[in-house]
Design a protein around this motif. Structure first.
Motif, short mmCIF file in Angstrom:
data_model
loop_
_atom_site.label_atom_id
_atom_site.label_comp_id
_atom_site.label_asym_id
_atom_site.label_seq_id
_atom_site.Cartn_x
_atom_site.Cartn_y
_atom_site.Cartn_z
N ASP A 32 0.78 -1.25 0.18
CA ASP A 32 0.08 -0.04 -0.05
C ASP A 32 0.96 1.21 -0.07
O ASP A 32 2.06 1.16 0.10
N ASN A 33 0.26 2.18 -0.43
CA ASN A 33 1.03 3.60 -0.08
C ASN A 33 1.39 3.59 1.24
O ASN A 33 0.76 3.56 2.22
N ILE A 34 2.86 4.08 1.26
CA ILE A 34 3.04 4.16 2.73
C ILE A 34 3.75 5.78 3.13
O ILE A 34 4.41 6.36 2.42
N TRP A 35 3.64 6.28 4.43
CA TRP A 35 4.01 7.19 4.84
C TRP A 35 4.37 7.25 6.36
O TRP A 35 3.60 7.26 7.15
N ASP A 36 5.77 6.98 6.68
CA ASP A 36 6.08 6.68 8.01
C ASP A 36 6.35 8.32 8.82
O ASP A 36 7.60 8.88 8.58
N LEU A 67 6.37 6.22 -0.01
CA LEU A 67 6.24 5.35 -1.26
C LEU A 67 4.75 5.17 -1.74
O LEU A 67 4.08 5.13 -0.85
N THR A 68 4.74 5.06 -2.97
CA THR A 68 3.27 4.66 -3.35
C THR A 68 3.45 3.00 -3.20
O THR A 68 4.39 2.56 -3.36
N ALA A 69 2.21 2.31 -3.41
CA ALA A 69 2.22 0.74 -3.52
C ALA A 69 3.17 0.39 -4.73
O ALA A 69 2.93 1.09 -5.68
N GLY A 70 3.59 -0.80 -4.58
CA GLY A 70 4.25 -1.52 -5.70
C GLY A 70 5.88 -1.52 -5.35
O GLY A 70 6.49 -1.46 -4.25
N MET A 72 6.10 -6.00 1.52
CA MET A 72 5.82 -5.43 2.94
C MET A 72 4.32 -5.24 3.06
O MET A 72 3.65 -4.22 2.32
N ASP A 73 3.56 -5.51 4.40
CA ASP A 73 2.59 -5.12 4.66
C ASP A 73 2.79 -3.49 5.22
O ASP A 73 3.63 -3.26 5.89
N VAL A 74 1.62 -2.86 5.03
CA VAL A 74 1.67 -1.19 5.60
C VAL A 74 0.67 -1.31 6.84
O VAL A 74 -0.61 -1.37 6.57
N TYR A 75 0.76 -0.76 7.85
CA TYR A 75 0.03 -0.39 8.99
C TYR A 75 -0.99 0.61 8.63
O TYR A 75 -0.62 1.50 7.89
N ASP A 76 -2.31 0.43 8.85
CA ASP A 76 -3.24 1.14 8.00
C ASP A 76 -3.25 2.73 8.46
O ASP A 76 -3.49 3.54 7.56
#
Length: 603
Positions: A290-294, A308-311, A595-599
């Motif tokens: 999924d799209n991720i932003w930590d 990052l965007t998903a992929g 990687m899975d992304v925490y929602d």
């Protein structure tokens, strides 16, 4: 070297001669006679002779209009009549008189120039080698007591190779503060937030990597800081604090005590070092579902900044550091370790595909980055030793590399911390000690070797002397329950066995503590030797002896693996590929990992 112009009388006198540079003239002057046989070529070097002409200096060319006229003689003899016409037999005489000697001089010139080139190149190479050595920082291999000895070699004289990789969160440099934030902690001792043990088999055919989450509570032995001389007493706390209690040598001793595995070397790297190395390595592929932003969130400060965007993405430099530091968006330290394993597997595949060990410019870039970025234990503290170390690792196939995380359970003392899962973690440590591959991709004959390719590491031994059995108090508890019905009277049976071996103070406790594997625990360092002696009396392996604040004295918990008999049963040695599922192992050839992304960190 001075250059002369064409036709300058005696130009060859400025040229270094082969013998002046230490070369043997006979290598180039096969038909030359000795000075005793001929007056030619005597002395330190050949000079112009009556039948020779000056040899032009290297790099000079005749200027337009300065060469001999077409058809004119250029031997220095105008010939009869003074008209510059050669004698009738000059064409026949010239090659015989001037050709071989001139060729010898040209060869000497080439030898001289080659000598200077070699000397110049070697000099530059030596200076660069010294430059790289000057980059390297090193320290003691171990400054704590673990009681673990180096294993013996196998029949081929080989031993496994174990390297501890430590990622420091130090903010001591402004560059690290810029990359990692937390300016207010810049003066704090560094913590080892990333710790991985790299095990390379004795035959160098496979490699296994194990990470331990930073908040795992373990026993840290007494350590002495080599720089300050400060002694840190043994303690029971989270493993990332070991780096602050004496440096990397203390972290190494902590791992040895926990695993029973002898560790040959350590390497540490900080934030800025990761960026330098990641830039030198170049693009490495990673994947998120999924799209991720930590990013910082209410009540959850910090964050790596990874967005990052998903992929699938190619990352390097600072973005690679963000990936390796991301914790909350990957749901926990366990998720962060998994993401790090994905990056490392992908990096190894990329480097192997590039053949970096045969690509001089790439190798130079990596050497420069590595020597500036890493601090290493002193026994590998030179460029040559690091290079030799790399050469031992480069040929392990990606499908024989397995990344994993030590199995853990929630700490009963603090739900924010973890403790090792004794059964599953114990299996992994036994595989490493016995040099058993984590993967199943070896040959059939290799997989059949239950004991691996090397001899076992010697069992750890405490430096604390044991008291006499009759003076040692021991409590035995029944832990045979759990998924099965507990064996009635099991604690009393084993207490009686101990009494029969001289432990007159051994008693059976009434508390039932179900657990898979049998353990011997002790609360303080002064009882470690007593606990190991009790384990030896019952046949329990020393690696099952643990320090614990949950007990008040030496305590034996008879686990589900010992439901009958008076001597601890020897389990069958693990087979290749028998890594517990709880270790979340990833094979190096797996290109589909994502990687899975925490929602709460999606966008």
């Amino acid at each position: 070297m001075r250059q002369g112009s064409v036709g300058r009388e005696g130009a060859e006198e400025d040229a270094p001669q082969a013998r002046e540079l230490g070369w043997d003239d006979s290598l180039y002057d096969g038909d030359a006679k000795s000075p005793e046989d001929s007056g030619a070529d005597s002395g330190p070097g050949p000079g112009p002779g009556p039948d020779s002409e000056p040899v032009p200096a290297l790099g000079s060319v005749p200027a337009p209009g300065t060469g001999p006229e077409p058809g004119s003689a250029h031997t220095g003899d105008a010939g009869k009549g003074g008209k510059g016409e050669p004698p009738a037999d000059a064409a026949a005489q010239q090659p015989a008189k001037g050709g071989p000697r001139r060729m010898r001089r040209i060869i000497r010139w080439a030898a001289a120039v080659l000598s200077l080139l070699i000397l110049g190149t070697a000099g530059a190479g030596y200076l660069y080698y010294q430059h790289l050595n000057g980059n390297i920082r090193s320290g003691e291999r171990s400054n704590g007591s673990s009681g673990v000895d180096k294993p013996g070699a196998n029949s081929a004289g080989q031993t496994p190779l174990n390297i501890l990789l430590i990622g420091s969160d130090s903010r001591a440099k402004a560059e690290n503060v810029k990359l990692g934030g937390s300016r207010d902690t810049a003066d704090n001792p560094p913590l080892g937030d990333v710790q991985m043990l790299v095990h390379v088999s004795a035959d160098r055919k496979n490699a296994s990597v194990v990470s331990i989450p930073r908040d795992t509570r373990v026993e840290i032995p007494e350590c002495e800081d080599a720089g300050t001389g400060e002694v840190f007493p043994a303690t029971d706390t989270i493993i990332n604090e070991s780096l602050a209690r004496g440096g990397p040598g203390c972290t190494l001793a902590t791992w040895e005590k926990l695993t029973g595995v002898y560790i040959d070397h350590w390497m540490t790297i900080d934030f800025s070092g990761v960026v330098k190395m990641a830039d030198a390595i170049g693009d490495v592929k990673v994947c998120v579902k999924d799209n991720i932003w930590d990013r910082p969130r209410p009540g959850v400060p910090g964050g790596s900044g990874l967005k990052l965007t998903a992929g699938v993405h190619d990352i390097k430099g600072e973005q690679a550091l963000q990936w390796l530091r991301t914790r909350h968006a990957f749901y926990s330290d366990l998720g962060r370790a998994k993401a790090q394993h994905m990056y490392l597997n992908s990096m190894i595949r990329e480097l192997q595909s590039q053949n970096v060990f045969t690509d001089a410019p790439r190798l130079t870039d990596l050497a420069e980055a590595a020597t500036k970025s890493l601090e290493v234990s002193e026994e590998v503290g030179t460029v040559k030793k690091l290079f030799d170390l790399g050469m031992q690792l480069k040929d392990v196939p990606s499908d024989r590399i397995t990344m994993s995380t030590m199995p853990t359970v929630v700490d009963a003392q603090d739900p924010n911390h973890l403790v090792p899962d004794e059964a599953d973690a114990g299996t992994m440590w036994e595989m490493l000690r016995d040099d058993v591959a984590f993967d199943r991709n070896g040959s059939a004959s290799e997989a059949a070797k239950s004991g691996g390719s090397g001899k076992k590491t010697a069992d750890p031994v405490s430096g604390d002397p044991a008291a006499e059995p009759a003076e040692t108090g021991v409590t035995v508890r029944n832990g045979t329950g759990g998924e099965q019905v507990a064996v009635r009277g099991r604690a009393a049976d084993i207490a009686d066995v101990l009494v029969g071996k001289g432990y007159a103070l051994a008693t059976a406790g009434t508390q039932q503590v179900p657990q898979e594997k049998t353990t011997v625990s002790f609360p303080t360092a002064d009882l470690e030797g007593d606990a190991q002696a009790v384990a030896k009396a019952l046949g329990i392996p020393p690696t099952s002896v643990k320090r614990s604040t949950d007990v008040s004295g030496v305590t034996v918990v008879v686990g589900a693996d010992w439901r009958d008999g008076s001597s601890y049963p020897k389990a069958a040695p693990p087979k290749a590929g028998a890594v517990p599922d709880s270790a979340e192992a990833i094979n190096g050839s797996d290109k589909d990992a994502c990687m899975d992304v925490y929602d709460k960190y999606r966008w």
